[in-house]
Scaffold this active site. Structure first.
Site, PDB file in Angstrom:
ATOM      1  N   ARG A   1      46.341 -44.686  68.927  1.00  0.00           N
ATOM      2  CA  ARG A   1      47.178 -44.355  70.092  1.00  0.00           C
ATOM      3  C   ARG A   1      46.459 -43.360  70.971  1.00  0.00           C
ATOM      4  O   ARG A   1      45.698 -42.543  70.474  1.00  0.00           O
ATOM      5  CB  ARG A   1      48.475 -43.664  69.639  1.00  0.00           C
TER       6      ARG A   1
ATOM      7  N   HIS B   1      34.685 -43.052  67.666  1.00  0.00           N
ATOM      8  CA  HIS B   1      34.864 -44.362  68.303  1.00  0.00           C
ATOM      9  C   HIS B   1      33.736 -45.291  67.857  1.00  0.00           C
ATOM     10  O   HIS B   1      32.570 -44.888  67.854  1.00  0.00           O
ATOM     11  CB  HIS B   1      34.864 -44.202  69.825  1.00  0.00           C
TER      12      HIS B   1
HETATM   13  C1  GAR Z   1      36.861 -46.728  62.633  1.00  0.00           C
HETATM   14  O1  GAR Z   1      35.823 -47.649  62.762  1.00  0.00           O
HETATM   15  C2  GAR Z   1      37.081 -45.966  63.921  1.00  0.00           C
HETATM   16  O2  GAR Z   1      35.915 -45.731  64.622  1.00  0.00           O
HETATM   17  C3  GAR Z   1      37.976 -46.885  64.659  1.00  0.00           C
HETATM   18  O3  GAR Z   1      38.849 -47.404  63.702  1.00  0.00           O
HETATM   19  C4  GAR Z   1      38.208 -47.433  62.439  1.00  0.00           C
HETATM   20  C5  GAR Z   1      39.092 -46.714  61.434  1.00  0.00           C
HETATM   21  O4  GAR Z   1      38.591 -46.820  60.138  1.00  0.00           O
HETATM   22  N1  GAR Z   1      38.675 -46.204  65.713  1.00  0.00           N
HETATM   23  C6  GAR Z   1      39.012 -46.761  66.860  1.00  0.00           C
HETATM   24  O5  GAR Z   1      38.788 -47.926  67.131  1.00  0.00           O
HETATM   25  C7  GAR Z   1      39.722 -45.818  67.801  1.00  0.00           C
HETATM   26  N2  GAR Z   1      39.918 -46.443  69.081  1.00  0.00           N
HETATM   27  P1  GAR Z   1      39.102 -45.857  58.978  1.00  0.00           P
HETATM   28  O6  GAR Z   1      40.627 -45.843  59.032  1.00  0.00           O
HETATM   29  O7  GAR Z   1      38.595 -46.519  57.725  1.00  0.00           O
HETATM   30  O8  GAR Z   1      38.514 -44.498  59.202  1.00  0.00           O
END
Ligand code: GAR
Length: 209
Positions: free
Chosen positions: A98, A116
């Site tokens: 979010r 990111h």
């Molecule tokens: C990660 O790759 C993070 O960079 C991405 O979601 C994943 C969460 O993984 N975040 C986004 O895309 C934010 N816009 P995790 O829950 O295993 O840390």
């Protein structure tokens, strides 16, 4: 150079929490001077809350209603109060899906960071690794940055690059990016703990140790 001070981290996440895990592992290994004081999720059954329980950390679900894509209104207030109640000084977005709004940013000025899964400013938003693959990029990566009011636009602290292979799928590319995320996030937070980051406009200057 600034003063070293152990971070008191509040994590916000919506998913599996592998980035939070890398932070907990870095703390346990003595590579990151921090405590994780609480974990907050906008998704009731999120794996990140399970991980919090496993580590005996307070894990809190906060109902994001009525908004679909942002953290605002009552939910934002509730998050701020929860973070404050746990003495948090640094807010770590770890797979939090979010947009955070000015209320939270004002409550923790220059102390909200995000990871990111792309080399910003390329591919902001959702499924960034898939955007990179579809675009035909030859390299991809991850970015740790301070959060501002835009979407994935804040000053960049650390970036890591990975190659895109011609037989990559979205899943294989994301896995390669995540390996780098798990190193980059604890490293960036340690720079913050060591007081070595100075923000000048868009640039984050990293002072030598
Ligand atoms: C990660 O790759 C993070 O960079 C991405 O979601 C994943 C969460 O993984 N975040 C986004 O895309 C934010 N816009 P995790 O829950 O295993 O840390």
């Amino acid at each position: 150079m600034g003063r070293m001070s152990k971070l008191c981290i509040g994590v916000l996440g919506s998913g599996s929490g592998s980035n939070m895990q890398s932070i907990l592992d870095a703390i346990a290994a003595g590579r990151l001077a921090a405590d994780v004081a609480c974990v907050i999720s906008d998704v009731p059954g999120a794996r990140i809350l399970e991980r919090a329980r496993t580590h005996q950390l307070p894990g809190v679900y906060i109902d994001p209603a009525p908004f679909k894509t942002k953290l605002d209104g009552m939910a934002e207030q509730c998050v701020i109060e929860t973070l404050r109640a746990h003495g948090v000084d640094t807010v770590v977005l770890a797979g939090f899906m979010r947009m955070v709004k000015p209320g939270l940013l004002r409550a923790f000025p220059q102390r909200v960071v995000n990871i990111h899964p792309a080399l910003l400013p390329a591919f902001p938003g959702m499924q960034a690794w898939e955007q990179a693959l579809k675009h035909g990029a030859k390299v991809a990566g991850c970015t740790v940055h301070f959060v501002d009011e835009g979407m994935d636009t804040g000053p960049i602290i650390v970036q890591r690059v990975v190659p895109v292979h011609c037989d990559d799928t979205a899943a294989s590319l994301h896995a390669r990016i995540q390996e780098q995320e798990h190193q980059a996030y604890p490293e960036a937070l340690q720079l913050l703990a060591e007081g070595r980051l100075r923000v000048e406009g868009r640039r984050v200057l990293v002072q030598s140790a």
